[in-house]
Design a protein around this motif. Structure first.
Motif, short mmCIF file in Angstrom:
data_model
loop_
_atom_site.label_atom_id
_atom_site.label_comp_id
_atom_site.label_asym_id
_atom_site.label_seq_id
_atom_site.Cartn_x
_atom_site.Cartn_y
_atom_site.Cartn_z
N ASN A 1 1.57 4.91 0.61
CA ASN A 1 1.50 4.17 -0.65
C ASN A 1 1.30 2.67 -0.46
OD1 ASN A 1 4.49 4.62 0.18
ND2 ASN A 1 4.60 2.81 -1.11
N ASP A 2 1.81 2.09 0.64
CA ASP A 2 1.70 0.64 0.81
C ASP A 2 0.44 0.23 1.57
OD1 ASP A 2 2.38 1.50 3.34
OD2 ASP A 2 4.24 0.34 3.48
N ALA A 3 -0.49 1.16 1.77
CA ALA A 3 -1.77 0.86 2.42
C ALA A 3 -2.88 0.93 1.37
CB ALA A 3 -2.05 1.85 3.55
N PRO A 4 -3.84 0.01 1.42
CA PRO A 4 -4.97 0.09 0.49
C PRO A 4 -5.73 1.39 0.65
CG PRO A 4 -4.94 -2.03 1.63
CD PRO A 4 -3.94 -1.15 2.32
N LEU A 5 -6.39 1.83 -0.42
CA LEU A 5 -7.07 3.11 -0.40
C LEU A 5 -8.49 2.95 -0.94
CD1 LEU A 5 -5.94 6.55 -0.73
CD2 LEU A 5 -7.26 5.93 -2.73
N ASP A 6 -9.47 3.44 -0.19
CA ASP A 6 -10.85 3.48 -0.66
C ASP A 6 -11.13 4.87 -1.23
OD1 ASP A 6 -11.21 0.92 0.23
OD2 ASP A 6 -12.31 1.46 2.04
N PHE A 7 -11.65 4.90 -2.44
CA PHE A 7 -11.93 6.16 -3.13
C PHE A 7 -13.42 6.20 -3.42
CE2 PHE A 7 -12.19 9.26 -6.42
CZ PHE A 7 -11.03 10.03 -6.42
N ASP A 8 -14.14 7.00 -2.64
CA ASP A 8 -15.58 7.11 -2.80
C ASP A 8 -15.90 8.42 -3.52
OD1 ASP A 8 -18.37 7.79 -2.25
OD2 ASP A 8 -18.35 6.07 -0.89
N PHE A 9 -16.48 8.31 -4.70
CA PHE A 9 -16.71 9.48 -5.53
C PHE A 9 -17.61 10.51 -4.86
CE2 PHE A 9 -15.37 6.44 -8.78
CZ PHE A 9 -14.49 7.23 -9.52
N GLU A 10 -18.50 10.06 -3.99
CA GLU A 10 -19.37 10.99 -3.30
C GLU A 10 -18.63 11.70 -2.16
OE1 GLU A 10 -22.40 11.68 -4.45
OE2 GLU A 10 -21.94 10.27 -6.06
N ASP B 1 15.38 2.50 -4.12
CA ASP B 1 14.22 2.34 -3.24
C ASP B 1 13.03 1.97 -4.12
OD1 ASP B 1 12.48 2.34 -1.13
OD2 ASP B 1 12.37 4.52 -0.92
N ILE B 2 12.39 0.87 -3.81
CA ILE B 2 11.25 0.41 -4.59
C ILE B 2 9.99 0.59 -3.77
CG2 ILE B 2 10.19 -1.54 -5.77
CD1 ILE B 2 12.98 -2.57 -6.37
N LYS B 3 9.10 1.43 -4.27
CA LYS B 3 7.86 1.73 -3.58
C LYS B 3 6.71 1.00 -4.26
CE LYS B 3 9.36 4.76 -0.53
NZ LYS B 3 9.27 4.50 0.92
N LEU B 4 5.95 0.27 -3.48
CA LEU B 4 4.79 -0.45 -3.99
C LEU B 4 3.53 0.33 -3.67
CD1 LEU B 4 5.66 -4.12 -2.95
CD2 LEU B 4 6.10 -3.00 -5.15
N CYS B 5 2.70 0.54 -4.66
CA CYS B 5 1.42 1.23 -4.45
C CYS B 5 0.30 0.19 -4.39
CB CYS B 5 1.15 2.23 -5.57
SG CYS B 5 2.18 3.69 -5.48
N GLN B 6 -0.36 0.14 -3.26
CA GLN B 6 -1.42 -0.85 -3.08
C GLN B 6 -2.67 -0.48 -3.87
OE1 GLN B 6 -1.57 -3.83 -1.70
NE2 GLN B 6 0.61 -3.78 -1.14
N LEU B 7 -3.63 -1.39 -3.85
CA LEU B 7 -4.81 -1.26 -4.68
C LEU B 7 -5.71 -0.11 -4.24
CD1 LEU B 7 -5.73 -5.04 -4.97
CD2 LEU B 7 -4.44 -3.64 -6.60
N VAL B 8 -6.49 0.39 -5.19
CA VAL B 8 -7.50 1.41 -4.93
C VAL B 8 -8.87 0.77 -5.16
CG1 VAL B 8 -8.42 3.65 -5.59
CG2 VAL B 8 -5.95 3.24 -5.70
N LYS B 9 -9.74 0.87 -4.18
CA LYS B 9 -11.11 0.39 -4.32
C LYS B 9 -12.03 1.58 -4.55
CE LYS B 9 -10.51 -3.69 -1.36
NZ LYS B 9 -10.99 -4.39 -0.14
N LEU B 10 -12.78 1.54 -5.63
CA LEU B 10 -13.64 2.65 -6.00
C LEU B 10 -15.09 2.39 -5.59
CD1 LEU B 10 -12.29 3.33 -9.59
CD2 LEU B 10 -11.81 4.64 -7.54
N TYR B 11 -15.71 3.44 -5.05
CA TYR B 11 -17.10 3.35 -4.63
C TYR B 11 -17.86 4.56 -5.13
CZ TYR B 11 -15.42 -0.20 -1.36
OH TYR B 11 -14.84 -1.31 -0.81
N LYS B 12 -19.17 4.38 -5.32
CA LYS B 12 -20.06 5.48 -5.65
C LYS B 12 -21.42 5.18 -5.03
CE LYS B 12 -21.19 8.60 -9.43
NZ LYS B 12 -21.08 8.87 -10.87
N ASN B 13 -21.90 6.13 -4.23
CA ASN B 13 -23.15 5.91 -3.49
C ASN B 13 -23.08 4.64 -2.65
OD1 ASN B 13 -24.43 8.21 -4.63
ND2 ASN B 13 -24.87 7.04 -6.48
#
Length: 581
Positions: free
Chosen positions: A428-437, A379-391
């Motif tokens: 894992n196959d969905a994009p992820l937004d990571f907001d530090f705040e 089984d091959i799992k693809l991890c989509q991109l992480v977009k990083l935000y701050k403020n």
């Protein structure tokens, strides 16, 4: 205790009785029969599709089968009502005592509650991260590391024998580039002015590596040609980078069981052995591929190549394994690496790749199917991109890395626990937004805080109970009379606790650890709802003045919540909080 499995067994027994009395034919496939929560809780506590999936093979109407099943199911003491809905679904309501016993089962089993032997000790190799050893891990690697590590823990929870593995990509030209970049830092350490040409690695993280090389060899390599130092610096630089990567993983609480070097495949006959295996199966041949679809590259020309017949196993085209100059393609050592996994006796393989490896999925699955004669699934799992935000703004690049945000940047900013939990709040196959705040907010909108807060609240109740002289030891709570836990808010918590064993098995079976994070949030929500109801209704408070027995019953339910949250967070690699600061 898996309550859903118990009720499914009840349904299967009823079906088997109908087969014995001739109202259903023998030989029916009962595997598709499920018992699960209904989509609408107003319809009942559980629902089964038994009549629907048996109707066609039995040659009967689903409603007729359902009516007969309902009569048998309703005779069980655990079932208060069994009703047919729609064309033949069966909705079940369970006696209150069943839900009251869930908390006792959780406390009796402790950390083992929800564990299963579904995996039956099967050996599973989970390969993840596997970043090129050319620099520190970046945020994309962070998501893959968290996902792979949580998946490995989840499979162990479900009874699999898991090996966590890192494939060191140290056999390609990028490691030569690393060596040349380290050599420039080495010259810099000797006071030389250097210039990083395009294609080299200019990140500051190589400064200490250049210094370390100087300390080891002095000026032996200064002004020397590549053939003197390239191979030695390559090995030195790779070792230094892997030490850095291990440190990065440790900051994220990720520990690998095994590191496998791509370089170890070259010149050892291991690539040749894998290709010979495929040759023996008639899957290697000389041929010419069709031109690529779309606009042709200017330098494209049809040429005969050595190809793997991957189309026999579902791939779109056959894949080259050897270049025209006789050297291996990138695919050949990957085939050999998976061949090595198979020879180590794994029953299943899982590869966790970055989003940019989507084109590699079919060919790798084809290779494993061919090598294992389709006996070992991959089984091959693809991890989509992480977009990083701050403020609200995109997070700036890391000067240390030169071109990207590193794993250390993220962990240093918010900590390992927050990083790991948030990375699992999307599939894992969905994009992820990571907001530090946002990930540090103390609100319901922040899932990691919301779950941790529920666990901390339980511990605050335990502390207050002890101060009041109430015995809240696990044996005492497990033996408490839970019959008065009948309020809808309390029953809802018990129902959610009952879902945990089923949820853990489903998450393990589908290789989806994000389901655990979702479940924990839902459990925390039910618990917080009960807590808040207690602000208005004194009878729902966990501590009842002057009534130790009732307090112990209510605390038993709360403690069961803490047990399950702790188990779930353990799978995610997150330490449960006992108090919030």
């Amino acid at each position: 205790m898996n309550l859903f499995a118990q009720i499914r067994s009840l349904v299967l027994t009823a079906v088997e009785e109908m087969q014995k009395d001739g109202s259903l034919p023998e030989g029916l496939n009962l595997a598709p029969i499920t018992v699960e929560p209904p989509r609408d809780p107003l319809h009942g506590d559980m629902a089964t599709n038994a009549a629907m999936v048996l109707a066609k093979p039995a040659g009967q109407k689903p409603r007729d089968i359902a009516d007969a099943l309902v009569a048998k199911l309703a005779a069980d003491d655990r079932i208060t009502t069994a009703e047919v809905a729609g064309p033949g679904f069966i909705n079940l309501r369970l006696d209150a005592a069943v839900w009251q016993d869930v908390a006792k089962a959780v406390l009796d089993q402790g950390a083992a509650y929800g564990r299963s032997d579904m995996g039956a000790g099967q050996k599973v190799n989970v390969e993840y991260v596997s970043a090129n050893p050319t620099g520190p891990l970046h945020v994309g690697h962070t998501r893959g590391a968290v996902f792979g590590d949580a998946l490995a823990s989840l499979l162990q929870f479900a009874g699999y024998d898991v090996t966590r593995e890192y494939y060191i990509n140290d056999g390609g030209a990028q490691v030569d580039v690393l060596a040349r970049s380290v050599y420039l830092r080495y010259l810099e350490a000797h006071g030389r002015d250097v210039e990083f040409a395009d294609g080299t690695y200019p990140g500051d993280y190589l400064v200490p590596v250049g210094e370390a090389l100087k300390n080891m060899v002095g000026d032996d390599y200064v002004d020397q040609p590549e053939d003197v130092w390239l191979e030695k610096v390559r090995t030195f630089a790779t070792d230094q980078m892997m030490d850095l990567i291990r440190e990065d993983l440790a900051r994220l609480n990720v520990t690998m069981d095994h590191f496998f070097s791509e370089k170890s495949l070259y010149g050892t006959g291991r690539i040749e052995a894998a290709i010979d295996d495929l040759k023996g199966k008639g899957l290697i041949y000389r041929g010419t591929l069709e031109p690529p679809k779309g606009k042709l590259p200017e330098d494209w020309e049809p040429r005969e190549q050595t190809l793997f017949k991957s189309t026999d196993y579902g791939d779109d085209v056959d894949r080259p394994i050897m270049k025209s100059d006789g050297s291996w393609t990138y695919f050949a050592p990957d085939i050999a690496y998976h061949y090595d996994k198979l020879t180590r006796g794994f029953d299943a393989l899982i590869d966790v790749f970055g989003a940019d490896h989507g084109g590699y999925v079919k060919r790798m699955k084809a290779a494993v199917a061919a090598l294992s004669e389709a006996k070992v699934p991959v089984d091959i799992k693809l991890c989509q991109l992480v977009k990083l935000y701050k403020n609200g703004e995109p997070f700036k690049m890391s000067k240390r890395a030169g071109t990207f945000v590193t794993l250390r940047d993220v962990v240093d900013e918010v900590g390992s626990d927050v990083t790991r939990f948030v990375m699992l709040t999307r599939k894992n196959d969905a994009p992820l937004d990571f907001d530090f705040e946002k990930v540090q907010e103390q609100s319901k909108d922040n899932p990691v805080f919301y779950v941790q807060y529920a666990h901390a609240r339980v511990h605050s109740v335990l502390r207050k109970a002890k101060e009041a002289g109430i015995d809240v030891s696990i044996p005492t709570l497990a033996a408490a009379d839970l019959s008065n836990l009948s309020h809808e808010a309390e029953v809802n918590v018990a129902k959610k606790l009952a879902e945990w064993p089923r949820l853990a098995e489903i998450a393990a079976r589908t290789h989806e650890p994000h389901r655990v994070a979702f479940y924990l949030y839902e459990l925390a929500s039910d618990f917080h709802s009960l807590w808040n109801r207690g602000n208005d209704e004194v009878s729902l408070r966990f501590l009842q003045d002057g009534d130790a027995a009732t307090s112990q019953a209510k605390i038993a339910l709360a403690q069961a919540v803490a047990v399950v949250i702790s188990a779930g967070l353990g799978i995610l690699g997150v330490k449960p909080a006992e108090e919030m600061r």
